[in-house]
Design a protein around this motif. Structure first.
Motif, short mmCIF file in Angstrom:
data_model
loop_
_atom_site.label_atom_id
_atom_site.label_comp_id
_atom_site.label_asym_id
_atom_site.label_seq_id
_atom_site.Cartn_x
_atom_site.Cartn_y
_atom_site.Cartn_z
N PHE A 117 0.91 -1.02 -0.09
CA PHE A 117 -0.05 0.02 -0.05
C PHE A 117 0.70 1.51 -0.01
O PHE A 117 0.53 2.36 -0.74
CB PHE A 117 -0.95 0.21 1.20
CG PHE A 117 -1.91 1.30 0.95
CD1 PHE A 117 -2.93 1.26 0.36
CD2 PHE A 117 -1.85 2.26 2.02
CE1 PHE A 117 -3.80 2.11 0.24
CE2 PHE A 117 -2.78 3.25 1.87
CZ PHE A 117 -3.74 3.17 0.89
N VAL A 118 1.95 1.07 0.65
CA VAL A 118 3.02 2.21 0.76
C VAL A 118 3.40 2.51 -0.79
O VAL A 118 3.36 3.78 -1.22
CB VAL A 118 4.16 2.08 1.84
CG1 VAL A 118 5.22 3.39 1.47
CG2 VAL A 118 3.41 2.32 3.27
N ASN A 119 3.72 1.34 -1.24
CA ASN A 119 4.26 1.29 -2.83
C ASN A 119 3.25 2.17 -3.56
O ASN A 119 3.65 2.86 -4.52
CB ASN A 119 4.28 -0.03 -3.32
CG ASN A 119 5.12 -0.22 -4.66
OD1 ASN A 119 5.76 0.73 -4.97
ND2 ASN A 119 4.83 -1.34 -5.03
N VAL A 120 1.92 1.96 -3.37
CA VAL A 120 0.70 2.41 -4.21
C VAL A 120 0.66 3.83 -3.85
O VAL A 120 0.52 4.73 -4.65
CB VAL A 120 -0.49 1.81 -4.15
CG1 VAL A 120 -1.52 2.58 -4.79
CG2 VAL A 120 -0.35 0.41 -4.63
N ALA A 121 0.69 4.07 -2.64
CA ALA A 121 0.36 5.64 -2.04
C ALA A 121 1.59 6.57 -2.25
O ALA A 121 1.14 7.65 -2.26
CB ALA A 121 0.04 5.33 -0.44
N THR A 122 2.66 6.15 -2.49
CA THR A 122 3.65 7.12 -3.04
C THR A 122 3.52 7.39 -4.45
O THR A 122 4.22 8.33 -4.95
CB THR A 122 5.05 6.50 -2.66
OG1 THR A 122 5.31 5.24 -3.32
CG2 THR A 122 5.40 6.43 -1.21
N GLY A 123 2.74 6.83 -5.15
CA GLY A 123 2.52 6.82 -6.55
C GLY A 123 3.57 6.60 -7.53
O GLY A 123 4.10 5.60 -7.10
N ASN A 141 18.52 4.50 -6.23
CA ASN A 141 17.51 4.28 -5.02
C ASN A 141 17.32 2.87 -5.10
O ASN A 141 17.02 2.25 -3.87
CB ASN A 141 16.34 5.28 -5.51
CG ASN A 141 15.40 5.05 -4.03
OD1 ASN A 141 15.74 5.19 -2.92
ND2 ASN A 141 14.07 5.28 -4.43
N ASN A 142 17.09 2.15 -6.32
CA ASN A 142 16.93 0.84 -6.31
C ASN A 142 18.09 -0.09 -5.72
O ASN A 142 17.76 -1.11 -5.03
CB ASN A 142 16.64 0.29 -7.54
CG ASN A 142 15.09 0.55 -7.97
OD1 ASN A 142 14.36 1.57 -7.40
ND2 ASN A 142 14.75 0.08 -9.02
N TYR A 143 19.14 0.47 -6.00
CA TYR A 143 20.37 -0.44 -5.39
C TYR A 143 20.38 -0.24 -3.91
O TYR A 143 20.46 -1.14 -2.82
CB TYR A 143 21.68 0.50 -5.63
CG TYR A 143 22.26 -0.12 -6.98
CD1 TYR A 143 22.25 -1.16 -7.49
CD2 TYR A 143 22.89 1.02 -7.72
CE1 TYR A 143 22.60 -1.50 -8.73
CE2 TYR A 143 23.41 0.91 -9.02
CZ TYR A 143 23.43 -0.55 -9.26
OH TYR A 143 23.92 -0.91 -10.64
N ASN A 177 10.38 3.53 -1.71
CA ASN A 177 9.58 4.66 -2.21
C ASN A 177 9.43 6.08 -1.61
O ASN A 177 9.28 6.96 -2.35
CB ASN A 177 8.17 4.00 -2.24
CG ASN A 177 7.98 2.84 -3.44
OD1 ASN A 177 7.88 3.00 -4.36
ND2 ASN A 177 8.05 1.59 -2.91
N ILE A 178 9.50 5.94 -0.31
CA ILE A 178 9.64 7.56 0.48
C ILE A 178 11.06 8.15 -0.06
O ILE A 178 10.64 9.34 -0.27
CB ILE A 178 9.32 7.02 1.82
CG1 ILE A 178 7.97 6.72 2.39
CG2 ILE A 178 9.65 8.33 2.62
CD1 ILE A 178 7.93 6.06 3.56
N VAL A 181 10.02 9.59 -3.55
CA VAL A 181 9.13 10.88 -3.30
C VAL A 181 9.99 12.08 -2.95
O VAL A 181 9.84 13.12 -3.36
CB VAL A 181 8.45 10.67 -2.41
CG1 VAL A 181 7.67 11.95 -1.96
CG2 VAL A 181 7.21 9.74 -2.56
N PHE A 182 11.12 11.89 -1.98
CA PHE A 182 11.84 13.04 -1.68
C PHE A 182 12.89 13.30 -2.74
O PHE A 182 13.11 14.55 -3.20
CB PHE A 182 12.69 12.73 -0.68
CG PHE A 182 11.56 13.06 0.62
CD1 PHE A 182 11.65 14.25 1.16
CD2 PHE A 182 11.27 12.06 1.24
CE1 PHE A 182 10.55 14.15 2.25
CE2 PHE A 182 10.70 12.27 2.58
CZ PHE A 182 10.03 13.30 2.99
N LEU A 183 13.34 12.37 -3.66
CA LEU A 183 14.07 12.70 -4.73
C LEU A 183 13.26 13.50 -5.99
O LEU A 183 14.04 14.24 -6.59
CB LEU A 183 14.78 11.38 -5.46
CG LEU A 183 15.75 10.79 -4.21
CD1 LEU A 183 16.06 9.40 -4.77
CD2 LEU A 183 16.77 11.37 -4.00
#
Length: 183
Positions: A117-123, A141-143, A177-178, A181-183
């Motif tokens: 859900f966090v994954n979805v909620a971060t868009g 970020n994926n690393y 994901n968070i 969002v900041f990046l």
């Protein structure tokens, strides 16, 4: 990016196989697939709006790009929340559809569903970054997410088994994901 997503998707099950038995890995695998239904909404929306992000960015239309990102995220949250609610309220019932033995994964379903859900909620943060020329940021970020996932699974699976794997994976997905969002 795809390689890191693959690592994120398999680390927990691979490490569970090292510290638990095949029955628990099987339960966890089913629970993981059920929890992923929450993020199917994100996948569906991303396939439609990713090219629109690129088009709006190439035209310099940041106002509409931002509006599209916000509106699509609101839509995804609206669609994913009822699924999350069902997984939180009646996880045993959902898992009993696969057999009585699977109900022991109820807490795992709740934890993994919250992570998704966090994954979805971060868009569509990953796609926004990629479609606006920030591919290296997404890669790095994926690393970070994959490395964190490995470390957390190494710590929590030996201590808490299935629940530890779910916690480690959900936390690494949420943090990745968070940060995006900041990046």
């Amino acid at each position: 990016v795809a390689s890191m997503n693959l690592i994120m998707g398999w680390t927990d099950r691979f490490m569970l196989g090292m510290w638990t038995n095949s029955e628990e890995v099987g339960i966890y695998s089913i629970v993981t697939r059920i929890a992923l239904t929450t993020s199917l909404i994100l996948t569906s929306v991303n396939s439609i709006i990713a090219p629109k992000f690129a088009s709006l960015f190439s035209r310099g239309d940041m106002k509409n790009l931002g509006r599209l990102a916000r509106n699509s995220t609101k839509l995804m949250i609206l669609l994913a929340f009822p699924i999350l609610l069902i997984f939180i309220v009646v996880p045993e019932w959902i898992l009993s559809l696969f057999g009585a033995d699977f109900t022991q994964g109820a807490l795992v379903l709740i934890i993994l569903s919250l992570g998704q859900f966090v994954n979805v909620a971060t868009g569509s943060v990953g796609y926004i970054l990629m479609m606006t020329g920030h591919e290296k940021v997404v890669r790095n970020n994926n690393y970070l997410g994959a490395g964190l996932n490995i470390i957390l699974n190494l710590i929590f699976i030996p201590l808490y088994g299935l629940t530890g794997a779910a916690f480690a994976t959900s936390l690494s997905i949420a943090i990745k994901n968070i940060v995006a969002v900041f990046l």
